[in-house]
Design an enzyme around this catalytic site. Structure first.
Site: not given
Length: 284
Positions: A10, A136
């Site tokens: 990401k 995350d």
């Protein structure tokens, strides 16, 4: 039976920190999306009640320090699974890079074990499990593009940004997220990136406004501690990337590029002093 799961990296198009919370964590607001640089997990059930992890990468832990191991242990304990699993981790995402490689591996392990053991755990519950492993992980469970709030576990899915090229460059250093947050003085921040402006730019599909809205309040801390990250950022800008930002707590810097013709110059220019350079697409 073998199950395969992809664990994409990401990037943060925007990362803001509001304050330090009473629990020691920071209240954040981020916009994250995924890129097509990915680890791959192969999961296979074992007859005995154990967790075994292997990898071709010689630089990652293969025991309880590994987030995929922790994900397997958590799901076994929570759902009383008395079976074992062998997980092979084909590592492509650089470690300690601000790209959530470990978190994405944990999320892929949760998704894969849910399928392998036919547990039928709904996605929102997988996200809650993921939040126990790291801030995350819930985003990595769902993927796509999302605003993340709280510690990063409160997610609001939004539209994907327009397709573009992403150049990722990681200097040969590792950055501790805890160290960066530890040196951040959230109450002294003079300016903050705008979540609303970035959401609006994404919804309009305006590549130029997305580039203009990139912002990460952790940059100043990391750039101060590691001048090579600043050098990398400035080099990427000079070489012609349309928008440049450090991802997460660093040290990886990414450049958004709209025209494929620009890529060879940027890639070759960065490879002059940085070995880990990747040219990928946004996952949209």
């Amino acid at each position: 039976m073998k199950i395969y799961e992809k664990a994409p990296a990401k990037i943060n198009l925007m990362l803001d920190v509001m304050r330090k919370r009473e629990d020691g964590f920071h209240e954040v607001e981020m916009i994250m999306t995924m890129v097509d640089l990915a680890d791959r997990l192969e999961l296979e059930e074992l007859p005995r009640d154990t967790i075994i992890i292997s990898s071709q990468a010689g630089y990652i832990p293969l025991d309880e320090k590994n987030l995929a191991f922790q994900a397997a242990r958590l799901i076994k304990e929570r759902y009383d699974v008395r079976k074992g699993v062998y997980i092979h981790l084909d590592k492509k995402i650089p470690v300690a890079a601000g790209l959530a490689g470990g978190s994405s591996d944990a999320a892929a392990a949760l998704r894969g074990l849910n399928r392998l053991w036919q547990l039928n755990i709904p996605e929102d519950e997988l996200c809650r499990l993921g939040a126990e492993l790291g801030s995350d992980v819930p985003f990595c469970v769902t993927g796509g593009t999302a605003i993340a709030r709280g510690r990063g576990e409160k997610l609001e899915q939004i539209s994907n940004p327009p397709q573009c090229w992403v150049v990722l460059a990681k200097p040969p250093i590792n950055v501790s997220t805890a160290d960066v947050y530890g040196k951040l003085r959230a109450n002294e921040l003079k300016s903050h990136p705008s979540t609303q402006d970035m959401v609006s730019a994404i919804e309009r599909g305006s590549f130029s406004d997305i580039c203009a809205g990139l912002g990460n309040v952790l940059e100043n801390v990391t750039l101060d501690l590691y001048p090579e990250v600043l050098q990398l950022k400035e080099s990427m800008q000079k070489l012609g990337a349309d928008g440049v930002l450090m991802s997460g707590s660093g040290p990886t810097v990414f450049g958004l590029v709209s025209k494929e013709a620009k890529l060879p110059r940027i890639y070759n220019g960065l490879r002059g002093f940085c070995k880990e350079v990747y040219v990928v697409r946004m996952l949209t």
